[in-house]
Design an enzyme around this catalytic site. Structure first.
Site, PDB file in Angstrom:
ATOM      1  N   TYR A 101      -6.955  81.554 102.332  1.00  0.00           N
ATOM      2  CA  TYR A 101      -7.034  81.167 103.742  1.00  0.00           C
ATOM      3  C   TYR A 101      -8.005  80.002 103.931  1.00  0.00           C
ATOM      4  CZ  TYR A 101      -4.785  85.689 104.020  1.00  0.00           C
ATOM      5  OH  TYR A 101      -3.911  86.730 103.826  1.00  0.00           O
TER       6      TYR A 101
ATOM      7  N   GLU B  81       2.728  96.017  83.473  1.00  0.00           N
ATOM      8  CA  GLU B  81       3.470  95.583  84.662  1.00  0.00           C
ATOM      9  C   GLU B  81       3.919  94.122  84.523  1.00  0.00           C
ATOM     10  OE1 GLU B  81       4.567  97.123  87.223  1.00  0.00           O
ATOM     11  OE2 GLU B  81       3.311  98.841  87.723  1.00  0.00           O
TER      12      GLU B  81
ATOM     13  N   LYS C 284      -3.545  90.464  92.499  1.00  0.00           N
ATOM     14  CA  LYS C 284      -4.030  90.667  93.864  1.00  0.00           C
ATOM     15  C   LYS C 284      -4.741  92.012  93.943  1.00  0.00           C
ATOM     16  CE  LYS C 284      -2.336  90.942  98.659  1.00  0.00           C
ATOM     17  NZ  LYS C 284      -1.145  91.011  99.522  1.00  0.00           N
TER      18      LYS C 284
ATOM     19  N   ARG D 249      -3.668  93.499 107.139  1.00  0.00           N
ATOM     20  CA  ARG D 249      -2.797  94.435 107.836  1.00  0.00           C
ATOM     21  C   ARG D 249      -2.945  94.318 109.341  1.00  0.00           C
ATOM     22  NH1 ARG D 249      -3.977  99.197 103.431  1.00  0.00           N
ATOM     23  NH2 ARG D 249      -2.568  98.364 101.825  1.00  0.00           N
TER      24      ARG D 249
ATOM     25  N   SER E 275      -7.511  88.842 102.263  1.00  0.00           N
ATOM     26  CA  SER E 275      -8.143  88.791 103.579  1.00  0.00           C
ATOM     27  C   SER E 275      -9.551  89.364 103.589  1.00  0.00           C
ATOM     28  CB  SER E 275      -7.274  89.534 104.587  1.00  0.00           C
ATOM     29  OG  SER E 275      -7.076  90.887 104.185  1.00  0.00           O
TER      30      SER E 275
ATOM     31  N   LYS F 229      -0.995 103.668 100.024  1.00  0.00           N
ATOM     32  CA  LYS F 229       0.007 103.048  99.153  1.00  0.00           C
ATOM     33  C   LYS F 229      -0.271 103.292  97.673  1.00  0.00           C
ATOM     34  CE  LYS F 229       1.033  99.485 102.601  1.00  0.00           C
ATOM     35  NZ  LYS F 229       1.501  98.097 102.824  1.00  0.00           N
TER      36      LYS F 229
ATOM     37  N   LYS G  86      -0.700  94.248  91.464  1.00  0.00           N
ATOM     38  CA  LYS G  86      -1.190  94.393  92.828  1.00  0.00           C
ATOM     39  C   LYS G  86      -1.838  95.767  92.955  1.00  0.00           C
ATOM     40  CE  LYS G  86       0.207  94.281  97.701  1.00  0.00           C
ATOM     41  NZ  LYS G  86       1.328  94.091  98.632  1.00  0.00           N
TER      42      LYS G  86
END
Length: 338
Positions: free
Chosen positions: A327, A247, A262, A218, A288, A231, A208
């Site tokens: 979506y 990872e 992602k 968000r 998004s 982040k 990610k």
């Protein structure tokens, strides 16, 4: 000149070989297609809000709404009827319930848990994916706990375990840790096994990235205004590719059953590398920002909506993804079923 050229023999070359033969009509194109997209490849993310019969548009995501639990049940039934096997739930938590510790995350009667119970009762066979991260519940908007300006890793693990257990008790069968804390997959797996939830799956957001493409999300969950700083101390640097493989390897060793990359389309090279390196169920999230770019282009008439939706999703399959969170899932399923 051309006539003379076509009479010469070129084994393995034109004119003996004509690649267009297998593109002549729709039937042959379907028969030789290397990848296939079906509704079973899709996971539909749903934003949930409090209330009854409530629907709120997400301004940054044209056509996407936050919906109350009763409407989420109807949405799950619609997805099931279309052949979509899974939904992913994300809450827009009342700001009054957010605090520094994200304690609403492990309230067994929180919004996600109530939605999970209702959907599980209505759709017993639906795969319900629940996000494991604290950002929808913290007053500072981060995925983990804070000490001063630092996101503290090990203390966050205990909170994530508590969040995971209440979600599974509510009926979630697939936990999706998206927090990017080190060691969280092993900690959650151990806690699940100790509590008798050996069959609960973990879909790890192993790769990610700290991406600008999350902005509309968000807004949808109400964390954008609360976020303090960024982040980048826990999400991955977009410059890195080898790190993603490390990872993934660590998360698989700790007990992850499936892997998520992602964002999606800007990171298809990561999807390909993960699939080729580990040959495990690999998913990607058409996030998004990707959705909003495409939806805006569709609204402006710059791109054909139906073709754009299906082509954008097919590229994930071609890259090696076994499935896609999108979506566009319902729109895509309807097109595919037609």
């Amino acid at each position: 000149m051309f006539g003379e050229y076509t009479t010469m023999a070129y084994p393995g070359r034109f004119p003996t070989v004509r690649m267009r033969r297998n593109r002549t009509n729709a039937s042959i194109r379907a028969m030789v297609a290397e990848n296939h997209l079906t509704p079973a490849d899709l996971i539909w993310p749903i934003f949930v809000i409090d209330g009854d019969d409530c629907r709120e548009p997400v301004s940054a995501m044209p056509g996407v709404n936050r919906i109350s639990v009763d409407l989420a049940v109807k949405a799950a039934k619609e997805a099931e009827a279309l052949g979509i096997p899974a939904i992913a739930l994300f809450p827009n938590t009342d700001p009054a319930l957010r605090d520094e510790k994200g304690s609403e995350a492990y309230n067994p009667d929180n919004l996600v848990c109530r939605a999970t119970r209702a959907i599980r009762e209505a759709c017993p066979d639906m795969v319900i994916v629940c996000d494991v991260a604290l950002d929808p519940y913290t007053s500072h908007g981060h995925d983990g706990l804070m000490s001063g300006n630092e996101i503290v890793n090990d203390a966050t693990l205990e909170a994530l375990i508590r969040q995971s257990l209440v979600q599974v008790a509510a009926g979630c069968d697939t936990l999706a840790p998206s927090d990017m804390m080190d060691g969280r997959i092993g900690a959650i797996r151990q806690a699940l096994d100790d509590a008798g939830y050996q069959n609960t799956r973990i879909l790890s957001y192993a790769a990610k990235y700290a991406s600008c493409f999350y902005g509309p999300f968000r807004e949808a969950v109400g964390s954008s205004g609360a976020l303090k700083g960024d982040k980048r101390t826990y999400q991955m640097d977009p410059a890195n590719s080898d790190e993603a493989l490390r990872e993934v390897e660590l998360d698989l060793a700790e007990g992850a059953d499936m892997i998520m990359v992602k964002p999606g389309m800007p990171y298809l090279d990561i999807v390909r590398r993960v699939k080729e390196s580990f040959a495990v169920p690999t998913f990607a999230y058409q996030v998004s920002g990707e959705y909003s770019m495409l939806a805006t282009a569709f609204e402006l008439g710059r791109l054909d909506r139906d073709r754009g939706i299906l082509e954008s999703l097919m590229c994930f399959k071609r890259a090696g993804a076994d499935g896609v969170l999108s979506y566009f899932a319902v729109d895509a399923a309807k097109l595919l079923n037609e």
